[in-house]
Scaffold this motif. Structure first.
Motif, mmCIF file in Angstrom:
data_model
loop_
_atom_site.group_PDB
_atom_site.id
_atom_site.type_symbol
_atom_site.label_atom_id
_atom_site.label_comp_id
_atom_site.label_asym_id
_atom_site.label_seq_id
_atom_site.Cartn_x
_atom_site.Cartn_y
_atom_site.Cartn_z
ATOM 1 N N ILE A 631 48.131 9.041 3.095
ATOM 2 C CA ILE A 631 47.616 7.833 3.744
ATOM 3 C C ILE A 631 47.527 8.089 5.244
ATOM 4 O O ILE A 631 48.552 8.262 5.913
ATOM 5 C CB ILE A 631 48.513 6.614 3.465
ATOM 6 N N ASP A 632 46.325 8.141 5.764
ATOM 7 C CA ASP A 632 46.119 8.389 7.190
ATOM 8 C C ASP A 632 46.125 7.100 7.999
ATOM 9 O O ASP A 632 46.536 7.095 9.159
ATOM 10 C CB ASP A 632 44.778 9.106 7.400
ATOM 11 N N LYS A 701 39.094 11.149 4.388
ATOM 12 C CA LYS A 701 37.900 11.343 3.568
ATOM 13 C C LYS A 701 37.580 10.114 2.720
ATOM 14 O O LYS A 701 36.410 9.816 2.473
ATOM 15 C CB LYS A 701 38.075 12.567 2.665
ATOM 16 N N LEU A 702 38.607 9.415 2.275
ATOM 17 C CA LEU A 702 38.420 8.233 1.432
ATOM 18 C C LEU A 702 38.690 6.983 2.263
ATOM 19 O O LEU A 702 39.775 6.821 2.825
ATOM 20 C CB LEU A 702 39.369 8.276 0.233
ATOM 21 N N ASN A 703 37.696 6.115 2.342
ATOM 22 C CA ASN A 703 37.812 4.877 3.110
ATOM 23 C C ASN A 703 37.711 3.683 2.169
ATOM 24 O O ASN A 703 36.813 3.643 1.308
ATOM 25 C CB ASN A 703 36.705 4.792 4.164
ATOM 26 N N ILE A 704 38.591 2.713 2.356
ATOM 27 C CA ILE A 704 38.645 1.534 1.482
ATOM 28 C C ILE A 704 38.679 0.280 2.333
ATOM 29 O O ILE A 704 39.459 0.187 3.294
ATOM 30 C CB ILE A 704 39.876 1.564 0.555
ATOM 31 N N SER A 744 34.926 -2.253 -0.977
ATOM 32 C CA SER A 744 33.996 -1.191 -0.591
ATOM 33 C C SER A 744 34.772 0.117 -0.486
ATOM 34 O O SER A 744 35.864 0.148 0.102
ATOM 35 C CB SER A 744 33.328 -1.493 0.756
ATOM 36 N N LEU A 745 34.237 1.181 -1.063
ATOM 37 C CA LEU A 745 34.864 2.494 -1.010
ATOM 38 C C LEU A 745 33.829 3.542 -0.633
ATOM 39 O O LEU A 745 32.658 3.436 -1.023
ATOM 40 C CB LEU A 745 35.492 2.886 -2.357
ATOM 41 N N SER A 758 28.650 12.645 0.345
ATOM 42 C CA SER A 758 29.409 11.396 0.447
ATOM 43 C C SER A 758 28.992 10.515 -0.711
ATOM 44 O O SER A 758 27.839 10.545 -1.156
ATOM 45 C CB SER A 758 29.161 10.699 1.787
ATOM 46 N N ILE A 759 29.953 9.752 -1.190
ATOM 47 C CA ILE A 759 29.701 8.876 -2.329
ATOM 48 C C ILE A 759 30.477 7.587 -2.106
ATOM 49 O O ILE A 759 31.552 7.600 -1.494
ATOM 50 C CB ILE A 759 30.118 9.554 -3.654
#
Length: 1011
Positions: A631-632, A701-704, A744-745, A758-759
């Motif tokens: 977790i960044d 890399k993963l944004n939520i 949103s992801l 990116s997805i």
């Protein structure tokens, strides 16, 4: 005096220290993600206006203090801040810009870093907007922003319907359109903007973010910043253009001649059968089937083009020196319509924006946007007529035309009319197209100036803005004469001409204080806003104008008696005071407060107060979170706000006086009665609560983003039934709630230096619910034949009718059912559900059949880049909503017309043939014409929204220095839509389909050039 002297000594000391510092020479190269040099990158010493730019190969040289910090920036790429730390060589790589935590986004009357947000705000950049080849900017948001529903409109120049987090007002009393703020100016629509002129677009979804705008922001806010230059950057010229075709898709199939004849014979209607015989006598018999007329007209194919051209061209020039930034541009958009009529939209835009640092303490700027559009609007009645027109009627009837010529009839027409065959109506849809010319000339001007004064450098700033927008709309609708039969004709031409002028002026003044002291970071702002909105309308009508287009003016009318005129005007003033405080402690604990005191001349209640707050907690900054490597960044946030909605009228009802004549003692006595239903209205009040989280995981890399919201509209203007008389009047007494979840992801990955991807996706749920109707059991809407009803606990204007259990298959079923016996039903009739099991079908058996408001929407994307290639796919869809197929239902008034092929081939025609549709004769019986879920269909759909393939060319590498960079791309917009609804499109704004302009697929090839 003493304070001023201390400030003066302070600045002198800073200057001496600056000159005392040793300067060194720094050089290096700035490259992009492909390690290619970038020309024109701005390199500025942080806190100053001193800097340089890179050459054609991306190289630079600059003299700086050895402890300086350099800021590298370029339009469309992420800026980087790099400490020098005594180094002589600094190479920098700039990546494509994304909305990162340290990036600044636009909010009401200011800016804020993403990491400091406590509200639900989504920002899109121009790269995402221009992927959609559309003349209307908001079409580009479809499927890309959670909680935003965009319903397309297919006609050239038409605006999409935009709803942010549902519908908060009773639809007939108020609009759900969001507020648009373009460079500080307020609009109800942005049809004048070219998407390629936009730098960023931010959607303020929750009340805590929107409340700073007061009574105009109840439906959400869309903030738009147009393109601007950057300091110390070389002049850049860009061209962005595409050319493409619109192609009709999902064209509904109507019953052909053979299916239609078979349907008519099934009805057993002798009159309609005689019309078929008349057609065979007039037009002959088909060689394939001699029992069918030798005419088989596909009316949709006749009135619709197989393709229509669409193109857009945009040219921009921007740059800047150490004090001035500038941006100039012009664009041209052209869209032809799908109807075979005067049906198109053209728009030319010119814009400019200049910002100048006049003094160290004074910055000023001006922006200007001129839009000049011409729109030809085809008569939408043609779509409705094409659905109902019988296929045994040809487009033209040359026999009738020759008879008219021989008889010397004025204004003879070649077009056919179904009345020649005996039908009641003409049915030919070309009569709606060929003899109507509806033109709009739309000119809009947006202009604004501002001045920004640093009262205390880097701490206290005063800014004043003056913005004015002007709209000049010239309308002209001409109907031309024609003659086909004694019942199908228009004997006189007529014209309706109108002029609409709107002038809105706004003056905003803000004072902003920013400071940091230890772990505390504070930004405080106070301001005032004054608005003056003026509207004027004038229209005229006349008959018997010349047929030459150059003479289409009321003054050319040959009928003085027919001339009429009408005018109207309105002016509204507003004055507001507002403030905002944004605070964070150690970048962990965030607080955000706003307050707006709103005054308006529109309502009897002149003033309102609208507060809001937001709180945030960055858990990832806590010491107990340090060991969680995956977790960044993790932030919890929440907010509440109250705002108003001034989209409702000032008052409703009327004061009426009626004469009364009574007989008293055999003597007539005259008198009057007075009835008053008049009442003043006020703005509605919206209270919104939002809780959410923002998280970056797996090395960012993963944004939520996730939010849950509740939005209550209190004192909503709803119809209230009058006592002791019929009718209703609007009163501010209702409550409506919208609530839902938004997620949103996005994930950014890199397989190799050459291959990146990116997805992502988003999902939104929505529950619309009526909470209070002022004690009324329900409010009926729609019409008696197609009833809608609002009731506590149900969505607004839900469809309300009978539930179909099936179709009676044989006489035994009829005899076994007392309901069927009592109502004289026959096999092929509907079997309605007896909800209360009392053996009678009546109003007590009607139920809610669903709402036109989707309960969920979703979107997704995949982006892939490989060396110079890039590929993207966007999808979207919705579900949980219903559509009233009213065009089918209108057989109750037009039962001698055609039906669609799906219905024609699936009608009940004997035991076991259908348990969904009635028999052909049953379509015409009153029992089956009762409103039921037979006419209410699912509105779910899935769409591949956009596919784009691009190839990027570095001009300097391919053709040598001085050559432009280029990008060639192909786009397929809306190439595939999957749905079950029986219509052209499942996108129906109000859920009632009486036939809409189809939404086409658009295929374009485009070119970007950068000099």
């Amino acid at each position: 005096m003493r304070k001023s002297l201390l400030i003066f000594i302070y600045f002198i000391g800073i200057s001496v220290l600056s000159f005392a510092q040793e300067e060194i020479t720094v050089q290096g190269k700035v490259t992009d993600s492909d390690n290619l040099g970038i020309p024109g990158v701005s390199i500025v010493i942080e806190g100053t206006s001193q800097g340089t730019i890179t050459d054609m190969d991306g190289n630079y040289t600059i003299k700086v203090p050895e402890d300086a910090t350099l800021v590298f920036s370029f339009v469309g790429l992420e800026s980087q801040t790099v400490p020098v730390d005594g180094r002589n060589i600094i190479n920098v790589r700039l990546n494509e810009s994304t909305v990162g935590l340290d990036e600044v986004v636009v909010v009401g009357y200011g800016q804020i870093k993403v990491k400091d947000l406590t509200s639900s705000i989504t920002t899109l950049k121009t790269e995402e907007l221009v992927k959609t080849p559309a003349g209307q900017t908001m079409q580009a948001l479809q499927g890309k922003v959670a909680g935003v529903q965009v319903v397309n409109a297919g006609a050239p120049g038409s605006e999409p319907t935009v709803r942010i987090r549902g519908i908060g007002s009773y639809p007939s009393s108020s609009s759900s359109t969001p507020l648009y703020v373009v460079d500080g100016m307020y609009f109800d629509n942005i049809d004048f903007l070219n998407p390629s002129d936009i730098e960023t677009l931010s959607v303020l979804k929750d009340a805590s973010a929107s409340a700073i705008y007061g009574v105009r922001a109840a439906n959400g806010v869309v903030l738009i910043t147009t393109k601007q230059g950057s300091l110390n950057s070389k002049t850049t010229i860009t061209y962005d253009g595409y050319f493409g075709v619109q192609v009709p898709q999902n064209v509904m199939k109507m019953a052909n001649a053979e299916q239609f004849v078979d349907y008519i014979y099934q009805t057993g209607d002798a009159t309609d059968i005689s019309f078929i015989e008349n057609a065979m006598q007039r037009y002959g018999r088909s060689r394939v089937n001699p029992n069918v007329p030798d005419v088989n007209t596909d009316w949709y194919a006749e009135i619709m083009e197989s393709y229509a051209i669409q193109q857009n061209h945009s040219l921009s020039i921007f740059g800047g020196n150490d004090k001035t930034t500038y941006s100039f541009g012009m664009s041209y958009f052209d869209q032809d319509g799908l109807l075979k009529a005067k049906n198109s939209y053209q728009r030319m835009n010119i814009r400019s924006k200049i910002d100048h640092q006049a003094k160290d303490w004074l910055k000023a700027g001006v922006n200007f946007n001129l839009s000049n559009g011409i729109r030809y609007i085809a008569n939408d009645a043609a779509w409705f007529n094409a659905y109902h027109a019988v296929p045994i009627l040809p487009v033209y009837d040359d026999e009738n035309y020759q008879e008219l010529l021989d008889a010397g009839v004025a204004n003879p027409s070649r077009y056919s009319s179904a009345q020649i065959l005996g039908y009641r109506g003409s049915q030919n849809p070309f009569l709606s197209l060929a003899f109507n010319n509806n033109r709009q000339d739309i000119r809009k001007i947006l202009s604004g100036v501002y001045a920004e004064v640093d009262l205390i450098p880097a701490k206290l700033t005063f800014k004043t803005n003056y913005n004015v927008s002007m709209m000049f709309l010239k309308g002209r609708n001409v109907n031309l004469p024609y003659y086909i039969t004694n019942d199908t004709y228009s004997d006189l031409s007529n014209i309706t001409s109108s002029r609409t002028t709107e002038v809105d002026q706004f003056v905003d003044n803000t004072l902003t204080y920013t400071d940091s002291f230890g772990p505390h970071n504070l930004t405080a702002m106070v301001g005032t806003s004054y608005r003056d909105e003026w509207y004027d309308y004038l229209s005229g009508f006349a008959e018997d104008i010349p047929l030459n287009e150059n003479s289409w003016y009321i003054g050319q009318s040959g009928s003085e008696a027919s001339k009429t005129a009408d005018d109207n005007a309105e002016r509204i003033y507003g004055l507001s005071y507002f403030g905002r405080v944004s605070y964070n402690f150690k970048n962990k604990y965030l607080a955000y407060f706003t307050l707006r005191r709103e005054g308006t001349s529109k309502y009897q209640e002149k003033w309102g107060t609208f507060p809001a707050f937001g709180l945030g907690w960055v858990l990832s900054e806590e010491t107990f979170f340090q060991g969680i490597d995956f977790i960044d960044y993790l932030k919890l946030r929440g907010g509440w706000g109250k705002l108003g909605n001034d989209r409702i009228s000032r008052q409703d009802g009327a004061n009426t006086t009626n004469p009364v004549f009574l007989a008293i003692d055999d003597t007539q006595v005259n008198g009057t009665t007075t009835t008053s239903t008049f009442g003043y209205l006020e703005w509605e009040t919206v209270k919104g609560t939002n809780v959410g989280l923002t998280a970056n995981l797996l090395g960012n890399k993963l944004n939520i983003e996730a939010d849950y919201y509740i939005r209550d509209t209190e004192n909503a203007a709803i119809p209230v039934s009058l006592k002791l008389q019929s009718g209703s009047v609007l009163r501010n007494v209702g409550t409506i709630r919208n609530s839902g979840l938004e997620i949103s992801l996005s994930y950014n990955g890199e397989i190799s230096d050459d291959l990146k991807y990116s997805i992502g996706g988003n999902l939104s749920t929505l529950k619309n619910e009526v909470r209070d109707l002022y004690g009324q059991a329900y409010i009926n809407g729609g019409s008696a034949e197609f009833r809608q009803r609002s009731q506590v606990g149900e969505p607004l204007l839900s469809f309300y009718g009978y539930e179909v259990a099936g179709v009676y298959q044989n006489q035994e079923e009829i005899d076994a059912d007392p309901i069927a016996v009592d109502n004289g039903l026959v096999p092929g009739d509907f079997k309605f559900v007896d909800q209360d099991n009392n053996g009678v079908i009546d109003d007590d058996d009607k139920v809610f059949l669903g709402s036109y408001i989707p309960t969920f929407t979703y979107g997704g994307f995949i982006n892939i880049s490989y060396r110079n290639f890039d590929f993207s796919v966007n999808i979207m869809g919705q579900g949980g909503n219903k559509i009233l197929n009213r065009k089918r239902g209108e057989i109750i008034w037009t039962n001698d017309t055609n039906i669609d092929a799906e219905l024609a081939t699936n009608l009940w025609n004997g035991e076991g043939t259908s348990n969904k549709y009635p028999s052909a004769s049953g379509l015409r019986r009153g029992w089956n014409q009762n409103f039921s879920d037979y006419l209410v269909e699912d509105g779910n759909f899935f769409r591949i929204q956009n596919i784009q393939l691009g190839y990027n060319i570095k001009g300097s590498q391919l053709l040598g220095k001085g050559m432009p960079d280029a990008r060639v791309y192909f786009t397929a917009e809306k190439p595939l839509t999957l749905f079950q609804y029986n219509g052209f499109t499942p996108e129906v704004p109000n859920g009632i389909d009486r036939q809409f302009y189809p939404v086409p697929a658009v295929y374009t090839i485009g070119l970007n050039l950068k000099f």
